[in-house]
Design a protein around this motif. Structure first.
Motif, PDB file in Angstrom:
ATOM      1  N   PRO A 109     -15.722  -6.057   7.034  1.00 28.29           N
ATOM      2  CA  PRO A 109     -16.238  -7.158   8.020  1.00 28.29           C
ATOM      3  C   PRO A 109     -15.509  -7.049   9.313  1.00 28.29           C
ATOM      4  CG  PRO A 109     -15.369  -8.148   6.114  1.00 28.29           C
ATOM      5  CD  PRO A 109     -15.140  -6.749   5.833  1.00 28.29           C
ATOM      6  N   LEU A 110     -16.574  -7.214  10.303  1.00 32.95           N
ATOM      7  CA  LEU A 110     -16.091  -6.803  11.901  1.00 32.95           C
ATOM      8  C   LEU A 110     -14.787  -7.694  12.438  1.00 32.95           C
ATOM      9  CD1 LEU A 110     -16.825  -5.399  14.662  1.00 32.95           C
ATOM     10  CD2 LEU A 110     -18.121  -7.601  15.113  1.00 32.95           C
ATOM     11  N   PHE A 111     -14.859  -8.924  11.804  1.00 30.73           N
ATOM     12  CA  PHE A 111     -13.716  -9.645  12.002  1.00 30.73           C
ATOM     13  C   PHE A 111     -12.210  -8.965  11.530  1.00 30.73           C
ATOM     14  CE2 PHE A 111     -15.792 -14.133  12.619  1.00 30.73           C
ATOM     15  CZ  PHE A 111     -16.581 -13.802  13.557  1.00 30.73           C
ATOM     16  N   ASN A 112     -12.442  -8.611  10.223  1.00 35.57           N
ATOM     17  CA  ASN A 112     -11.184  -7.734   9.622  1.00 35.57           C
ATOM     18  C   ASN A 112     -10.816  -6.788  10.738  1.00 35.57           C
ATOM     19  OD1 ASN A 112     -11.869  -9.545   7.757  1.00 35.57           O
ATOM     20  ND2 ASN A 112     -11.441  -8.305   6.038  1.00 35.57           N
ATOM     21  N   LEU A 113     -11.963  -5.842  11.151  1.00 32.82           N
ATOM     22  CA  LEU A 113     -11.537  -4.439  11.757  1.00 32.82           C
ATOM     23  C   LEU A 113     -11.164  -4.974  13.110  1.00 32.82           C
ATOM     24  CD1 LEU A 113     -12.189  -1.597  11.565  1.00 32.82           C
ATOM     25  CD2 LEU A 113     -14.032  -1.557  12.796  1.00 32.82           C
ATOM     26  N   LEU A 114     -11.670  -6.064  13.976  1.00 29.86           N
ATOM     27  CA  LEU A 114     -10.803  -6.277  15.363  1.00 29.86           C
ATOM     28  C   LEU A 114      -9.533  -6.704  14.973  1.00 29.86           C
ATOM     29  CD1 LEU A 114     -13.987  -8.282  16.759  1.00 29.86           C
ATOM     30  CD2 LEU A 114     -13.236  -6.024  17.324  1.00 29.86           C
ATOM     31  N   SER A 115      -9.164  -7.555  13.791  1.00 31.52           N
ATOM     32  CA  SER A 115      -7.944  -7.959  13.627  1.00 31.52           C
ATOM     33  C   SER A 115      -7.070  -6.777  13.391  1.00 31.52           C
ATOM     34  CB  SER A 115      -7.723  -8.818  12.311  1.00 31.52           C
ATOM     35  OG  SER A 115      -6.411  -9.034  11.982  1.00 31.52           O
ATOM     36  N   VAL A 116      -7.285  -5.875  12.489  1.00 28.91           N
ATOM     37  CA  VAL A 116      -6.256  -4.721  12.544  1.00 28.91           C
ATOM     38  C   VAL A 116      -6.274  -3.799  13.522  1.00 28.91           C
ATOM     39  CG1 VAL A 116      -6.411  -4.681   9.954  1.00 28.91           C
ATOM     40  CG2 VAL A 116      -7.883  -3.093  11.265  1.00 28.91           C
ATOM     41  N   LEU A 117      -7.200  -3.754  14.459  1.00 25.47           N
ATOM     42  CA  LEU A 117      -7.082  -2.897  15.768  1.00 25.47           C
ATOM     43  C   LEU A 117      -6.590  -3.501  16.719  1.00 25.47           C
ATOM     44  CD1 LEU A 117     -10.670  -0.877  15.409  1.00 25.47           C
ATOM     45  CD2 LEU A 117      -8.070  -0.182  14.598  1.00 25.47           C
ATOM     46  N   GLU A 118      -6.534  -4.922  16.452  1.00 28.16           N
ATOM     47  CA  GLU A 118      -6.223  -5.885  17.825  1.00 28.16           C
ATOM     48  C   GLU A 118      -7.159  -5.616  19.041  1.00 28.16           C
ATOM     49  OE1 GLU A 118      -2.169  -4.876  19.128  1.00 28.16           O
ATOM     50  OE2 GLU A 118      -1.407  -4.668  17.195  1.00 28.16           O
ATOM     51  N   GLY A 119      -8.340  -5.495  18.512  1.00 27.23           N
ATOM     52  CA  GLY A 119      -9.216  -5.152  19.458  1.00 27.23           C
ATOM     53  C   GLY A 119     -10.297  -6.079  20.004  1.00 27.23           C
ATOM     54  N   ARG A 120     -11.382  -5.736  20.818  1.00 24.51           N
ATOM     55  CA  ARG A 120     -12.410  -6.747  21.271  1.00 24.51           C
ATOM     56  C   ARG A 120     -13.749  -5.902  21.292  1.00 24.51           C
ATOM     57  NH1 ARG A 120     -12.689  -6.191  27.025  1.00 24.51           N
ATOM     58  NH2 ARG A 120     -11.151  -4.768  27.712  1.00 24.51           N
ATOM     59  N   VAL A 121     -14.841  -6.616  21.177  1.00 21.22           N
ATOM     60  CA  VAL A 121     -16.191  -5.990  21.150  1.00 21.22           C
ATOM     61  C   VAL A 121     -16.594  -5.817  22.642  1.00 21.22           C
ATOM     62  CG1 VAL A 121     -18.627  -6.301  20.756  1.00 21.22           C
ATOM     63  CG2 VAL A 121     -16.614  -7.112  18.974  1.00 21.22           C
ATOM     64  N   LEU A 122     -16.962  -4.872  22.815  1.00 23.82           N
ATOM     65  CA  LEU A 122     -17.369  -4.548  24.672  1.00 23.82           C
ATOM     66  C   LEU A 122     -18.755  -4.697  24.936  1.00 23.82           C
ATOM     67  CD1 LEU A 122     -15.088  -1.628  25.393  1.00 23.82           C
ATOM     68  CD2 LEU A 122     -14.576  -4.098  25.547  1.00 23.82           C
ATOM     69  N   ASN A 123     -19.824  -4.789  23.923  1.00 18.20           N
ATOM     70  CA  ASN A 123     -21.211  -4.576  24.288  1.00 18.20           C
ATOM     71  C   ASN A 123     -21.918  -5.808  23.763  1.00 18.20           C
ATOM     72  OD1 ASN A 123     -20.882  -3.286  21.791  1.00 18.20           O
ATOM     73  ND2 ASN A 123     -22.791  -1.643  22.480  1.00 18.20           N
ATOM     74  N   ASP A 124     -23.326  -5.778  23.960  1.00 18.58           N
ATOM     75  CA  ASP A 124     -24.060  -6.722  23.277  1.00 18.58           C
ATOM     76  C   ASP A 124     -24.620  -6.385  21.839  1.00 18.58           C
ATOM     77  OD1 ASP A 124     -24.112  -8.520  25.543  1.00 18.58           O
ATOM     78  OD2 ASP A 124     -25.797  -7.586  26.289  1.00 18.58           O
ATOM     79  N   ALA A 125     -24.602  -5.279  21.572  1.00 18.44           N
ATOM     80  CA  ALA A 125     -24.948  -4.720  20.456  1.00 18.44           C
ATOM     81  C   ALA A 125     -24.049  -4.984  19.394  1.00 18.44           C
ATOM     82  CB  ALA A 125     -25.182  -3.346  20.477  1.00 18.44           C
ATOM     83  N   GLY A 126     -22.608  -4.998  19.837  1.00 17.25           N
ATOM     84  CA  GLY A 126     -21.440  -5.299  18.937  1.00 17.25           C
ATOM     85  C   GLY A 126     -21.587  -6.819  18.408  1.00 17.25           C
ATOM     86  N   GLU A 127     -21.920  -7.606  19.421  1.00 19.03           N
ATOM     87  CA  GLU A 127     -22.072  -9.245  18.908  1.00 19.03           C
ATOM     88  C   GLU A 127     -22.877  -9.600  17.719  1.00 19.03           C
ATOM     89  OE1 GLU A 127     -19.830 -10.898  19.885  1.00 19.03           O
ATOM     90  OE2 GLU A 127     -19.008  -9.992  21.835  1.00 19.03           O
ATOM     91  N   ASN A 128     -23.823  -8.446  17.522  1.00 23.93           N
ATOM     92  CA  ASN A 128     -25.072  -8.761  16.602  1.00 23.93           C
ATOM     93  C   ASN A 128     -24.843  -8.009  15.324  1.00 23.93           C
ATOM     94  OD1 ASN A 128     -26.596 -10.156  18.221  1.00 23.93           O
ATOM     95  ND2 ASN A 128     -27.485  -8.185  19.308  1.00 23.93           N
ATOM     96  N   ILE A 129     -23.580  -7.498  15.235  1.00 23.92           N
ATOM     97  CA  ILE A 129     -23.089  -6.661  13.851  1.00 23.92           C
ATOM     98  C   ILE A 129     -21.994  -7.595  13.126  1.00 23.92           C
ATOM     99  CG2 ILE A 129     -22.077  -4.499  13.034  1.00 23.92           C
ATOM    100  CD1 ILE A 129     -23.615  -2.960  15.376  1.00 23.92           C
ATOM    101  N   ASP A 130     -21.990  -7.469  11.737  1.00 25.11           N
ATOM    102  CA  ASP A 130     -21.017  -8.220  11.073  1.00 25.11           C
ATOM    103  C   ASP A 130     -20.205  -7.553  10.255  1.00 25.11           C
ATOM    104  OD1 ASP A 130     -21.758 -10.764  12.063  1.00 25.11           O
ATOM    105  OD2 ASP A 130     -23.712 -10.813  10.891  1.00 25.11           O
ATOM    106  N   ALA A 131     -20.812  -6.261  10.145  1.00 22.72           N
ATOM    107  CA  ALA A 131     -19.813  -5.285   9.027  1.00 22.72           C
ATOM    108  C   ALA A 131     -19.927  -3.893   9.528  1.00 22.72           C
ATOM    109  CB  ALA A 131     -20.222  -5.573   7.586  1.00 22.72           C
TER     110      ALA A 131
END
Length: 537
Positions: free
Chosen positions: A137-159
């Protein structure tokens, strides 16, 4: 704070129920707030009348004193949801280094699996060797990486799925990625970033770098994530984004419930030898973890016995409990304890007489309602002072309690013994005040019904006999007696199953058709049991 149960005998009478409530009230009033009255059987009509008259609810009913899982000091770790990341689970293990496992539960709290440190280590090594993320899951990945999505394509992906590749700055083709099914990690490398986005890799992770301005509007299907971590830590942490529900053990789970007896679960612990076992409540929700070490020193339930001191009359599982005190007015019987305890046994007609005296000794006046109920219990157990067990002390204490409660003993006594029994079944009547005894190698039972209409009760003799024969045969009793103690006649009509000669010799009467009248006999404790003990002993 674990409760200390105060309980009378099985098939409790009014004296037994009220004694438990009065003693718990006394101890709690003196500051020992853990005492709790309990009963071992249904409340009789007589007792319910007394409780209702003085505005009390029946005490809690308990069925046994066996040591249960809920009595153990088992581990109570955090209960993880199946979607929690491996990283967060590992952090919990670090917080609680003594916990060997963590329960994994579904959204409703029911058990899904169990996660151990070994599960995490095994998964981590496997993930590093394969190098492939699978539908994280994208939320899980962002959590462990302490990251954020930088583009519109990333907002449409969930895993995120793909082979994890650290794109090194060298130009060698064999060190670069070739498939769009990749998760690419790189730093401030504009050419590498452009190549990944044009190839539409599944995910691009920029370590300590931002997306160049000229690439922000590049048309792509790639999810671009920025992280403050370096490439090495980012690559390792990605595999910690997997939900724990995928790696925990869900096969062949052996679970125990809070109500399970410890002596029963020991057999399963020896059989399966798992490192730990989930503990569930009555709704199958996970509440903790049990290991074999928790079985070494179980906490035993604590109990105070009132109005009895005989194993056969006490709560099942008493041998596993810690008996703290005994307050009684019966013969000394067979209860044994591991340590010295406080025992108060006095030759009076009612246990409540003793407890009322303990109120007095401690300088504490019972409430008016409690005093009234204690007076009622003394009246009931001494059959309105007509029982041979009754002493002058019972009379004085009942009168004192009646003055505190501002009630009439005569009116209260008539109310108690006029309670209707006609609507009750023969079985309910027989076992409402029933006790078993063992005397000189003889097993027997004596039930007692105190009433004002023994002739009417005697009309149901055949009903009683049928039940008594069945019970006597099942339990292999030498003798079974039903006492119909009549307050007005000041005597007892007995119905019995057993040897005629025993009844004739013990009570000096001539029995007829399994019945006999015993004039002036009002007490099971002081007149029936002693006679049989003298005959057999």
């Amino acid at each position: 704070m674990e409760p200390i149960y105060v309980t009378g005998h099985r098939n409790p009478d009014t004296d037994s129920i009220v004694a438990a409530m009065a003693y718990a009230s006394l101890r709690n009033a003196l500051g020992d707030r853990e005492y709790e009255a309990a009963c071992l059987g249904p409340v009789s009509d007589e007792t319910q009348l007394v409780l209702d008259y003085f505005g009390f609810q029946p005490p809690k009913r308990i069925h046994n004193m066996h040591t249960q899982v809920q009595d153990l000091e088992f581990d109570k770790p955090p209960i993880l949801d199946t979607g929690v990341t491996v990283s967060r689970a590992w952090n919990e293990f670090q917080k609680y280094p003594t916990f060997a496992s963590l329960p994994v539960a579904r959204e409703d709290g029911t058990i899904y699996g169990i996660l151990s440190r070994t599960d995490i280590a095994s998964y981590h090594m496997t993930g590093i060797q394969s190098g492939i993320l699978e539908n994280v899951p994208l939320f899980n990945l962002l959590s462990v990486l302490e990251g954020r999505v930088l583009n519109d394509a990333g907002e449409n992906i969930d895993a995120i799925t793909g082979e994890v590749i650290i794109a090194l700055p060298q130009a060698q083709e064999n060190l670069l990625f070739h498939s769009p099914h990749s998760v690419v990690i790189c730093g401030h490398q504009p050419d590498m970033i452009r190549r990944a986005m044009e190839m539409n890799v599944n995910c691009l992770v920029l370590c300590q770098a931002e997306l160049p301005e000229e690439l922000r509007h590049l048309e792509t299907n790639t999810c671009v994530i920025s992280t403050p971590l370096d490439a090495y830590r980012a690559a390792r942490r990605m595999f910690q984004a997997t939900p724990v529900g995928r790696i925990c053990n869900t096969q062949n789970l052996v679970c125990f419930h809070l109500e399970d007896r410890v002596d029963h679960i020991k057999e399963q612990v020896l059989k399966f030898r798992h490192p730990s076992y989930p503990i569930l409540d009555e709704h199958d929700r996970a509440v903790g973890i049990l290991t074999r070490y928790h079985l070494l020193r179980p906490n035993r339930k604590k109990v105070v016995l009132v109005d009895h001191n005989e194993v056969a009359q006490s709560v099942p599982g008493l041998e596993e409990a810690e008996i703290l005190e005994i307050i009684d007015h019966h013969r000394l019987a067979d209860i044994q304890t591991n340590n010295p305890i406080y025992v108060r046994n006095e030759p009076v007609g009612s246990t409540n007489t003793i407890i009322a005296g303990m109120f007095q000794e401690r300088g504490l006046m019972p409430s008016a309602k409690m005093a009234g109920m204690m007076a009622a219990a003394i009246l009931a157990d001494t059959v309105m002072f007509k029982s041979p067990t009754c002493t002058s002390r019972d009379i004085r204490m009942a009168e004192r309690m009646a003055r505190i409660a501002n009630i009439s003993l005569d009116e209260l006594g008539k109310k108690i013994f006029s309670a209707s029994t006609g609507h009750k079944s023969a079985e309910e009547l027989l076992f409402s005040d029933y006790k078993e005894f063992h005397i000189a190698g003889h097993d027997l039972a004596v039930a007692q019904i105190t009433c004002v209409d023994s002739p009417q009760m005697l009309e149901r003799k055949e009903e009683f006999l049928a039940l008594m024969k069945q019970k006597a045969q099942k339990e292999d009793f030498s003798l079974m007696i039903l006492m119909l103690t009549d307050v007005l006649l000041e005597g007892t009509q007995i119905i019995y199953v057993g040897d005629n000669d025993t009844i004739e010799q013990a009570f000096s009467v001539t029995p007829r058709d399994n019945t006999a009248f015993l004039p002036k006999v009002m007490s099971r404790k002081k007149q029936v049991i002693p006679m049989l003990s003298a005959l057999w002993g």
